[in-house]
Each structure stands twice: as C-alpha cells, then as structure tokens.
Design a protein around this motif. Structure first.
Motif, short mmCIF file in Angstrom:
data_model
loop_
_atom_site.label_atom_id
_atom_site.label_comp_id
_atom_site.label_asym_id
_atom_site.label_seq_id
_atom_site.Cartn_x
_atom_site.Cartn_y
_atom_site.Cartn_z
N UNK A 1 -9.46 3.56 -5.56
CA UNK A 1 -8.41 4.53 -5.41
C UNK A 1 -6.77 3.30 -5.40
N UNK A 2 -6.88 2.22 -4.99
CA UNK A 2 -6.25 1.36 -5.06
C UNK A 2 -5.48 0.97 -6.76
N UNK A 3 -6.74 0.61 -7.40
CA UNK A 3 -7.04 -0.47 -9.15
C UNK A 3 -6.25 0.88 -9.60
N UNK A 4 -6.47 2.59 -9.00
CA UNK A 4 -5.70 3.62 -10.40
C UNK A 4 -4.35 3.59 -10.01
N UNK B 1 -3.53 -8.95 -5.54
CA UNK B 1 -5.83 -8.15 -5.80
C UNK B 1 -5.64 -6.99 -5.27
N UNK B 2 -6.95 -6.86 -5.63
CA UNK B 2 -7.95 -6.01 -5.44
C UNK B 2 -8.89 -5.83 -4.94
N UNK B 3 -9.96 -4.99 -3.85
CA UNK B 3 -11.02 -5.62 -4.03
C UNK B 3 -11.91 -4.97 -4.76
N UNK B 4 -13.20 -5.26 -5.27
CA UNK B 4 -13.75 -4.52 -6.52
C UNK B 4 -14.53 -3.06 -6.40
N UNK B 5 -14.23 -2.96 -5.48
CA UNK B 5 -14.90 -1.41 -5.09
C UNK B 5 -13.98 -0.89 -5.14
#
Length: 160
Positions: free
Chosen positions: A124-127, A117-121
């Motif tokens: 950097x992690x999402x990329x 899971x990734x925090x919405x904001x």
C-alpha cells in the motif's frame, strides 16, 4: 488548495500525537509515535530530527518526522508517516504526502532530494509513494527496508 496543516510536535500538543493509532496489521510497517518522539530527543541518525502532526480543520489525523542534515541538498528523510486508523480511506494519505513535499520545499529551500524507506511487504505504501514520483533505488538499508528517493524538481511538476 490543500487544507492540510503541518504543526511541529511540542509540549502543548504531544499528547495529540500519542493518540494516533494504526490498525494492528499496520503497526509492523512504521515506528510508533512514541518511538519517533524518543528519536527526536536522541537524534540517532542526523543532526536534526523534527516530528510533526498532520491536521485538517480542528482534527489531528496523522504524524511524520523529518530527519535531515541542515543545509544539505540531499540528506532529507521522511519517516514515521502514518494516518490514524479512523481517517484512513479518505484520500488523506495522498493529500498529506503532497503537503509534506510542499512543506519541505518551503522550509528547506536548498533541499533537492528526499528519501524514505518502505518495509518490503508494505504494498500500500509502495503504491502511494510511486504514484507521487518516488523511485526505488534498488537497495535496502541495514534493516532490510527498501530505499526510495524523489528529486524535487519532479515533485513540483507532478504536483501542479
């Protein structure tokens, strides 16, 4: 060749794990190491919860845990993934995530799918996760964190 070692957290190195720290602005995105170690003890989600250190040469620079149901093919979750603030910006996040995926395939050969899971904001992690093949599932968990998954056959092709 990936020189990153993954070591289980145990009674002789747990204090090294506690020395890992993030920038203040990053603390809201990931559970603290101490919180993760507490979860390893109480196992709140699945039957197994294993905390690990990320090391290169003689330095410990990161942490993550793997929460999973033993012998399942698709209930493996990477969590608490963090690189100490002193080691950020050196490519260790990408290298470590690749090593974590390899490690899971080595230790849990039946695993076909890994989630996180990734925090919405946390752009950097999402990329980072998307670059390595994780795909957003168009849903969130009970805490509003975005759920991502990767199929391991994709991983093997992308990492080679």
């Amino acid at each position: 060749m990936n020189l990153i070692r993954i070591e289980p957290v145990h009674k002789k190195n747990w204090e090294e794990a506690l020395s890992i720290s993030l920038l203040k602005s990053q603390e809201k995105f990931v559970p603290s190491v101490i919180e993760s170690l507490a979860w390893a003890y109480i196992k709140p989600w699945d039957e197994a919860f294993d905390p690990y250190l990320l090391c290169k040469h003689d330095k410990t620079f990161g942490f993550f845990y793997l929460s999973y149901t033993p012998n399942s093919t698709n209930n493996y979750w990477i969590g608490g993934f963090q690189i100490d603030k002193e080691y950020q910006g050196m490519g260790l996040g990408t290298q470590s995530l690749k090593r974590i995926l390899e490690f899971i395939q080595e230790v849990h050969r039946q695993c076909e799918e890994i989630s996180l899971t990734i925090e919405k904001n946390n752009d950097h992690a999402r990329k980072l996760y998307e670059k390595l093949g994780f795909v957003y599932q168009d849903k969130a968990n009970q805490d509003g964190e975005l759920i991502y998954k990767i199929k391991l056959e994709k991983t093997i092709k992308n990492l080679c």
